[in-house]
Design a protein around this motif. Structure first.
Motif, mmCIF file in Angstrom:
data_model
loop_
_atom_site.group_PDB
_atom_site.id
_atom_site.type_symbol
_atom_site.label_atom_id
_atom_site.label_comp_id
_atom_site.label_asym_id
_atom_site.label_seq_id
_atom_site.Cartn_x
_atom_site.Cartn_y
_atom_site.Cartn_z
ATOM 1 N N LEU A 112 0.853 -1.185 0.000
ATOM 2 C CA LEU A 112 0.000 0.000 0.000
ATOM 3 C C LEU A 112 0.883 1.226 0.000
ATOM 4 O O LEU A 112 2.002 1.189 0.500
ATOM 5 C CB LEU A 112 -0.870 0.032 1.262
ATOM 6 N N LYS A 113 0.366 2.318 -0.517
ATOM 7 C CA LYS A 113 1.064 3.597 -0.417
ATOM 8 C C LYS A 113 0.628 4.270 0.875
ATOM 9 O O LYS A 113 -0.536 4.229 1.258
ATOM 10 C CB LYS A 113 0.725 4.505 -1.600
ATOM 11 N N SER A 114 1.579 4.904 1.538
ATOM 12 C CA SER A 114 1.319 5.633 2.768
ATOM 13 C C SER A 114 2.048 6.966 2.693
ATOM 14 O O SER A 114 3.090 7.080 2.050
ATOM 15 C CB SER A 114 1.796 4.816 3.960
ATOM 16 N N CYS A 115 1.497 7.961 3.371
ATOM 17 C CA CYS A 115 2.066 9.299 3.349
ATOM 18 C C CYS A 115 2.833 9.566 4.638
ATOM 19 O O CYS A 115 2.292 9.401 5.734
ATOM 20 C CB CYS A 115 0.940 10.314 3.183
ATOM 21 N N ARG A 116 4.073 9.995 4.505
ATOM 22 C CA ARG A 116 4.868 10.337 5.678
ATOM 23 C C ARG A 116 4.410 11.665 6.298
ATOM 24 O O ARG A 116 4.551 11.878 7.495
ATOM 25 C CB ARG A 116 6.344 10.420 5.306
ATOM 26 N N ALA A 117 3.856 12.554 5.492
ATOM 27 C CA ALA A 117 3.447 13.866 5.989
ATOM 28 C C ALA A 117 2.216 13.792 6.888
ATOM 29 O O ALA A 117 2.187 14.390 7.958
ATOM 30 C CB ALA A 117 3.200 14.822 4.824
ATOM 31 N N CYS A 118 1.181 13.045 6.477
ATOM 32 C CA CYS A 118 -0.054 12.997 7.264
ATOM 33 C C CYS A 118 -0.302 11.637 7.906
ATOM 34 O O CYS A 118 -1.216 11.501 8.717
ATOM 35 C CB CYS A 118 -1.257 13.414 6.422
ATOM 36 N N GLY A 119 0.498 10.628 7.523
ATOM 37 C CA GLY A 119 0.371 9.306 8.130
ATOM 38 C C GLY A 119 -0.744 8.441 7.582
ATOM 39 O O GLY A 119 -0.983 7.354 8.094
ATOM 40 N N SER A 120 -1.427 8.873 6.533
ATOM 41 C CA SER A 120 -2.559 8.127 5.985
ATOM 42 C C SER A 120 -2.123 7.174 4.881
ATOM 43 O O SER A 120 -1.318 7.530 4.019
ATOM 44 C CB SER A 120 -3.599 9.087 5.405
ATOM 45 N N ALA A 121 -2.681 5.969 4.905
ATOM 46 C CA ALA A 121 -2.528 5.046 3.780
ATOM 47 C C ALA A 121 -3.569 5.427 2.738
ATOM 48 O O ALA A 121 -4.594 6.033 3.066
ATOM 49 C CB ALA A 121 -2.726 3.615 4.237
ATOM 50 N N HIS A 122 -3.308 5.098 1.479
ATOM 51 C CA HIS A 122 -4.288 5.394 0.440
ATOM 52 C C HIS A 122 -4.277 4.323 -0.644
ATOM 53 O O HIS A 122 -3.305 3.649 -0.876
ATOM 54 C CB HIS A 122 -4.098 6.797 -0.153
ATOM 55 N N TRP A 123 -5.425 4.207 -1.276
ATOM 56 C CA TRP A 123 -5.642 3.282 -2.381
ATOM 57 C C TRP A 123 -6.422 4.036 -3.425
ATOM 58 O O TRP A 123 -7.374 4.743 -3.090
ATOM 59 C CB TRP A 123 -6.449 2.060 -1.926
ATOM 60 N N GLN B 55 4.360 0.433 1.856
ATOM 61 C CA GLN B 55 4.405 -0.349 3.092
ATOM 62 C C GLN B 55 3.670 -1.658 2.862
ATOM 63 O O GLN B 55 2.732 -1.721 2.075
ATOM 64 C CB GLN B 55 3.783 0.412 4.261
ATOM 65 N N ASP B 56 4.113 -2.697 3.542
ATOM 66 C CA ASP B 56 3.424 -3.979 3.466
ATOM 67 C C ASP B 56 2.122 -3.906 4.244
ATOM 68 O O ASP B 56 2.075 -3.368 5.348
ATOM 69 C CB ASP B 56 4.299 -5.094 4.039
ATOM 70 N N SER B 57 1.075 -4.465 3.671
ATOM 71 C CA SER B 57 -0.209 -4.569 4.357
ATOM 72 C C SER B 57 -0.196 -5.803 5.254
ATOM 73 O O SER B 57 0.483 -6.789 4.957
ATOM 74 C CB SER B 57 -1.340 -4.702 3.333
ATOM 75 N N THR B 58 -0.996 -5.759 6.305
ATOM 76 C CA THR B 58 -1.163 -6.943 7.146
ATOM 77 C C THR B 58 -1.940 -8.019 6.401
ATOM 78 O O THR B 58 -1.873 -9.190 6.765
ATOM 79 C CB THR B 58 -1.935 -6.600 8.437
ATOM 80 N N GLY B 59 -2.704 -7.606 5.392
ATOM 81 C CA GLY B 59 -3.520 -8.565 4.647
ATOM 82 C C GLY B 59 -4.766 -8.982 5.405
ATOM 83 O O GLY B 59 -5.409 -9.965 5.057
ATOM 84 N N GLN B 60 -5.125 -8.230 6.432
ATOM 85 C CA GLN B 60 -6.301 -8.527 7.248
ATOM 86 C C GLN B 60 -7.304 -7.395 7.105
ATOM 87 O O GLN B 60 -6.926 -6.235 6.968
ATOM 88 C CB GLN B 60 -5.905 -8.664 8.720
ATOM 89 N N GLY B 61 -8.586 -7.731 7.167
ATOM 90 C CA GLY B 61 -9.604 -6.702 7.077
ATOM 91 C C GLY B 61 -10.990 -7.258 7.324
ATOM 92 O O GLY B 61 -11.144 -8.378 7.823
ATOM 93 N N ASP C 278 -7.199 -3.422 7.674
ATOM 94 C CA ASP C 278 -6.869 -2.912 9.001
ATOM 95 C C ASP C 278 -6.128 -1.579 8.920
ATOM 96 O O ASP C 278 -6.164 -0.793 9.871
ATOM 97 C CB ASP C 278 -6.044 -3.932 9.781
ATOM 98 N N GLU C 279 -5.490 -1.306 7.787
ATOM 99 C CA GLU C 279 -4.791 -0.030 7.588
ATOM 100 C C GLU C 279 -5.748 1.120 7.329
ATOM 101 O O GLU C 279 -5.329 2.269 7.230
ATOM 102 C CB GLU C 279 -3.781 -0.149 6.436
ATOM 103 N N GLY C 280 -7.053 0.824 7.185
ATOM 104 C CA GLY C 280 -8.047 1.869 7.045
ATOM 105 C C GLY C 280 -8.523 2.161 5.638
ATOM 106 O O GLY C 280 -9.417 2.978 5.449
ATOM 107 N N ILE C 281 -7.948 1.520 4.646
ATOM 108 C CA ILE C 281 -8.391 1.772 3.274
ATOM 109 C C ILE C 281 -9.296 0.643 2.800
ATOM 110 O O ILE C 281 -9.238 -0.471 3.324
ATOM 111 C CB ILE C 281 -7.201 1.927 2.303
#
Length: 128
Positions: free
Chosen positions: A29-40, A57-63, A86-89
């Protein structure tokens, strides 16, 4: 009949790392260092804050299943779904290895990879 994975997927500067990891059985997944949010979907600029300081970043693969539909007339029968990781996306995918009648919104699922028609490895999910 399957075909080799489409080379343009691997050469794309914004999504190539995603497809290379998928071929190895990893969900990036892509994640932002500035705001901490993952995005898809994967892209270089954060859609939340506009920063270009993104990383993989690697995803946990759980959701959990957000929503799904059972396409009973499809051959083979398929279960397209939105899964919230679980990363929120949330991502559009398929639920596999299950009895469709036992699926429920909010049910925990875990990552699996399936082969697409062109041989590309695609993320899918199965009940956890």
């Amino acid at each position: 009949m399957t075909h080799p994975p489409h080379p343009a997927l691997f050469d794309n500067p914004e999504t190539g790392a995603f497809w290379q990891a998928a071929a190895q059985g990893r969900l990036l997944l892509k994640s932002c260092r500035a705001c901490g949010s993952a995005h898809w979907y994967p892209r270089a600029i954060c859609p939340h804050c506009g920063s270009a300081d993104t990383h993989w970043q690697d995803s946990t693969g759980q959701g959990v299943i957000y929503t799904f539909s059972v396409l009973r007339k499809a051959k083979p029968m398929t279960v397209p779904a939105y899964v919230t990781l679980d990363e929120g996306i949330s991502l559009f995918t398929n639920i596999v290895d299950c009895d469709p009648d036992s699926l429920r919104i909010g049910q925990r699922v875990a990552l699996r990879f399936i082969d697409g028609m062109d041989g590309t490895r695609l993320p899918a999910f199965a009940p956890a």
